[in-house]
Design a protein around this motif. Structure first.
Motif, PDB file in Angstrom:
ATOM      1  N   MET A  84       0.822  -1.204   0.000  1.00  0.00           N
ATOM      2  CA  MET A  84       0.000   0.000   0.000  1.00  0.00           C
ATOM      3  C   MET A  84       0.865   1.268   0.000  1.00  0.00           C
ATOM      4  SD  MET A  84      -3.194   0.596  -0.223  1.00  0.00           S
ATOM      5  CE  MET A  84      -4.133  -0.767   0.455  1.00  0.00           C
ATOM      6  N   LEU A  87       2.315   1.994  -3.426  1.00  0.00           N
ATOM      7  CA  LEU A  87       1.394   2.665  -4.345  1.00  0.00           C
ATOM      8  C   LEU A  87       1.358   4.162  -4.052  1.00  0.00           C
ATOM      9  CD1 LEU A  87      -0.873   2.449  -6.488  1.00  0.00           C
ATOM     10  CD2 LEU A  87      -2.460   2.210  -4.590  1.00  0.00           C
ATOM     11  N   LYS A  88       1.326   4.495  -2.743  1.00  0.00           N
ATOM     12  CA  LYS A  88       1.259   5.900  -2.360  1.00  0.00           C
ATOM     13  C   LYS A  88       2.478   6.660  -2.843  1.00  0.00           C
ATOM     14  CE  LYS A  88      -1.638   6.560   1.635  1.00  0.00           C
ATOM     15  NZ  LYS A  88      -1.685   7.107   2.959  1.00  0.00           N
ATOM     16  N   SER A 142       2.530   6.867  -6.834  1.00  0.00           N
ATOM     17  CA  SER A 142       1.650   7.837  -7.477  1.00  0.00           C
ATOM     18  C   SER A 142       1.933   9.251  -6.996  1.00  0.00           C
ATOM     19  CB  SER A 142       0.188   7.480  -7.212  1.00  0.00           C
ATOM     20  OG  SER A 142       0.010   7.259  -5.846  1.00  0.00           O
ATOM     21  N   ARG A 164       4.111  11.728  -9.833  1.00  0.00           N
ATOM     22  CA  ARG A 164       3.057  12.517 -10.496  1.00  0.00           C
ATOM     23  C   ARG A 164       3.693  13.515 -11.469  1.00  0.00           C
ATOM     24  NH1 ARG A 164      -2.137  13.115  -9.260  1.00  0.00           N
ATOM     25  NH2 ARG A 164      -1.999  12.290  -7.164  1.00  0.00           N
ATOM     26  N   SER A 174      -0.987  18.111 -13.282  1.00  0.00           N
ATOM     27  CA  SER A 174      -1.259  17.999 -11.843  1.00  0.00           C
ATOM     28  C   SER A 174       0.034  18.011 -11.030  1.00  0.00           C
ATOM     29  CB  SER A 174      -2.076  16.745 -11.532  1.00  0.00           C
ATOM     30  OG  SER A 174      -1.373  15.601 -11.940  1.00  0.00           O
ATOM     31  N   LEU A 215       0.513  20.656  -8.135  1.00  0.00           N
ATOM     32  CA  LEU A 215       0.578  20.174  -6.740  1.00  0.00           C
ATOM     33  C   LEU A 215       1.980  20.248  -6.145  1.00  0.00           C
ATOM     34  CD1 LEU A 215      -1.830  17.141  -7.140  1.00  0.00           C
ATOM     35  CD2 LEU A 215      -2.312  19.273  -5.967  1.00  0.00           C
ATOM     36  N   GLU A 263       1.322  11.393  -1.482  1.00  0.00           N
ATOM     37  CA  GLU A 263      -0.142  11.362  -1.514  1.00  0.00           C
ATOM     38  C   GLU A 263      -0.697  11.333  -0.093  1.00  0.00           C
ATOM     39  OE1 GLU A 263      -2.167  11.379  -4.178  1.00  0.00           O
ATOM     40  OE2 GLU A 263      -0.482  11.534  -5.551  1.00  0.00           O
ATOM     41  N   PRO A 278      -6.714   9.466   0.948  1.00  0.00           N
ATOM     42  CA  PRO A 278      -7.729   9.939  -0.011  1.00  0.00           C
ATOM     43  C   PRO A 278      -8.951  10.559   0.650  1.00  0.00           C
ATOM     44  CG  PRO A 278      -7.545   7.545  -0.032  1.00  0.00           C
ATOM     45  CD  PRO A 278      -6.397   8.050   0.761  1.00  0.00           C
ATOM     46  N   THR A 327      -8.310  14.212   0.967  1.00  0.00           N
ATOM     47  CA  THR A 327      -8.460  14.894  -0.329  1.00  0.00           C
ATOM     48  C   THR A 327      -9.941  15.110  -0.646  1.00  0.00           C
ATOM     49  OG1 THR A 327      -6.401  13.961  -1.136  1.00  0.00           O
ATOM     50  CG2 THR A 327      -7.944  14.698  -2.808  1.00  0.00           C
ATOM     51  N   LEU A 328     -10.750  14.071  -0.386  1.00  0.00           N
ATOM     52  CA  LEU A 328     -12.188  14.191  -0.663  1.00  0.00           C
ATOM     53  C   LEU A 328     -12.848  15.185   0.295  1.00  0.00           C
ATOM     54  CD1 LEU A 328     -12.976  10.429  -1.366  1.00  0.00           C
ATOM     55  CD2 LEU A 328     -12.956  12.274  -3.033  1.00  0.00           C
ATOM     56  N   GLU A 372      -4.448  21.287  -0.230  1.00  0.00           N
ATOM     57  CA  GLU A 372      -3.981  20.062  -0.892  1.00  0.00           C
ATOM     58  C   GLU A 372      -2.443  19.989  -0.844  1.00  0.00           C
ATOM     59  OE1 GLU A 372      -6.566  18.086  -1.987  1.00  0.00           O
ATOM     60  OE2 GLU A 372      -5.019  16.560  -2.226  1.00  0.00           O
ATOM     61  N   ARG A 394      -0.015  17.305   1.250  1.00  0.00           N
ATOM     62  CA  ARG A 394       1.000  16.513   0.549  1.00  0.00           C
ATOM     63  C   ARG A 394       2.381  16.684   1.179  1.00  0.00           C
ATOM     64  NH1 ARG A 394      -0.514  14.567  -4.317  1.00  0.00           N
ATOM     65  NH2 ARG A 394       1.598  14.561  -5.108  1.00  0.00           N
ATOM     66  N   ALA A 426      -5.087   5.995  -2.736  1.00  0.00           N
ATOM     67  CA  ALA A 426      -4.424   7.160  -3.339  1.00  0.00           C
ATOM     68  C   ALA A 426      -5.373   7.732  -4.389  1.00  0.00           C
ATOM     69  CB  ALA A 426      -3.113   6.756  -3.995  1.00  0.00           C
ATOM     70  N   ILE A 427      -5.605   9.028  -4.303  1.00  0.00           N
ATOM     71  CA  ILE A 427      -6.583   9.633  -5.211  1.00  0.00           C
ATOM     72  C   ILE A 427      -5.965  10.842  -5.921  1.00  0.00           C
ATOM     73  CG2 ILE A 427      -7.623  11.187  -3.501  1.00  0.00           C
ATOM     74  CD1 ILE A 427     -10.351  10.431  -4.721  1.00  0.00           C
ATOM     75  N   ILE A 455      -8.393  18.608 -10.130  1.00  0.00           N
ATOM     76  CA  ILE A 455      -8.024  20.016 -10.351  1.00  0.00           C
ATOM     77  C   ILE A 455      -8.940  20.662 -11.385  1.00  0.00           C
ATOM     78  CG2 ILE A 455      -6.178  21.566 -11.117  1.00  0.00           C
ATOM     79  CD1 ILE A 455      -4.197  19.416 -10.134  1.00  0.00           C
TER      80      ILE A 455
END
Lengths: 132, 90
Positions: free
Chosen positions: A1, A4-5, A8, A12, A16, A20, A25, A28, A31-32, A94, A98, B61-62, B66
């Protein structure tokens, strides 16, 4: 896990990535949540916009044309500042998440509070002062 | 849900702008159209955002949306700017 973080987040690229500016990351859900807060500011801005239209359209019996125009412009300027500022607030939060640094203070909040109080005070004074 | 509420608010704003029609004429149609198009745009891209959120939670991870946030804020700035223009000059 964690792989993946970091993949990504660190990898990035493109638009974006430039916006950013690195970091890892965040969760999530954060972020939401940030997106939902942004949308709450957008709806506040829409309410101010509708308020500005309403003052100009519905208050003809209560206020003179100059006062109506002033109040409507004040509300519309507030809507513009809150609407535009909400995006920068969302972006700064955001970026802070990060980089794992403290979240920035919302500068739109005092502007909204002072502006709304000012418009309300003007309306109260003119409603109380108008002849019966 | 939050985007849905925003769509509804945008539709209400479009309806409120209609009240300006008798005072400021056809130009207000631009504001009505802009807010209605924004509301429809948010509504039609709802499913994509929902799947992005589900996928992001699953993958832990999202990608921050933007484009959607920038478009929503820009539409508000444009609407408020056109509103000020309408009050002051039309």
């Amino acid at each position: 896990m964690e792989d993946l973080k970091s993949r990504s987040g660190g990898g990035r690229t493109g638009f974006s990535g430039r916006i950013l500016r690195g970091g890892t990351e965040p969760d999530p859900r954060f972020t939401l949540a940030n997106e939902r807060t942004f949308l709450a500011w957008i709806r506040t801005s829409l309410a101010l916009l509708a308020g500005g239209v309403a003052v100009e359209a519905f208050m003809a019996d209560l206020f003179g044309p100059e006062l109506r125009k002033t109040l409507a412009v004040l509300l519309l300027v507030l809507a513009l500042l809150v609407g535009g500022g909400s995006f920068f607030r969302w972006l700064n939060v955001e970026r802070s998440m990060r980089r794992k640094v403290p979240l920035p203070l919302p500068w739109t909040a005092p502007i909204l509070a002072i502006g709304a109080a000012l418009v309300t005070a003007i309306m109260v004074v003119f409603v109380l002062a108008r002849p019966l | 849900m939050a985007w849905g509420r925003t769509t509804l608010s945008m539709a209400v704003a479009a309806a409120v702008f209609l009240r300006w029609m008798p005072h400021h004429g056809w130009f207000v149609g631009t504001l009505v159209a802009a807010s209605a198009v924004t509301a429809l745009g948010i509504n039609f891209t709802r499913k994509r955002r929902f799947h992005r959120a589900i996928h992001g939670i699953n993958q832990d991870a999202i990608t921050p949306d933007i484009a959607s946030t920038a478009a929503a804020a820009a539409s508000l700035v444009v609407l408020a700017g056109l509103g000020i223009f309408t009050v002051l000059l039309i």
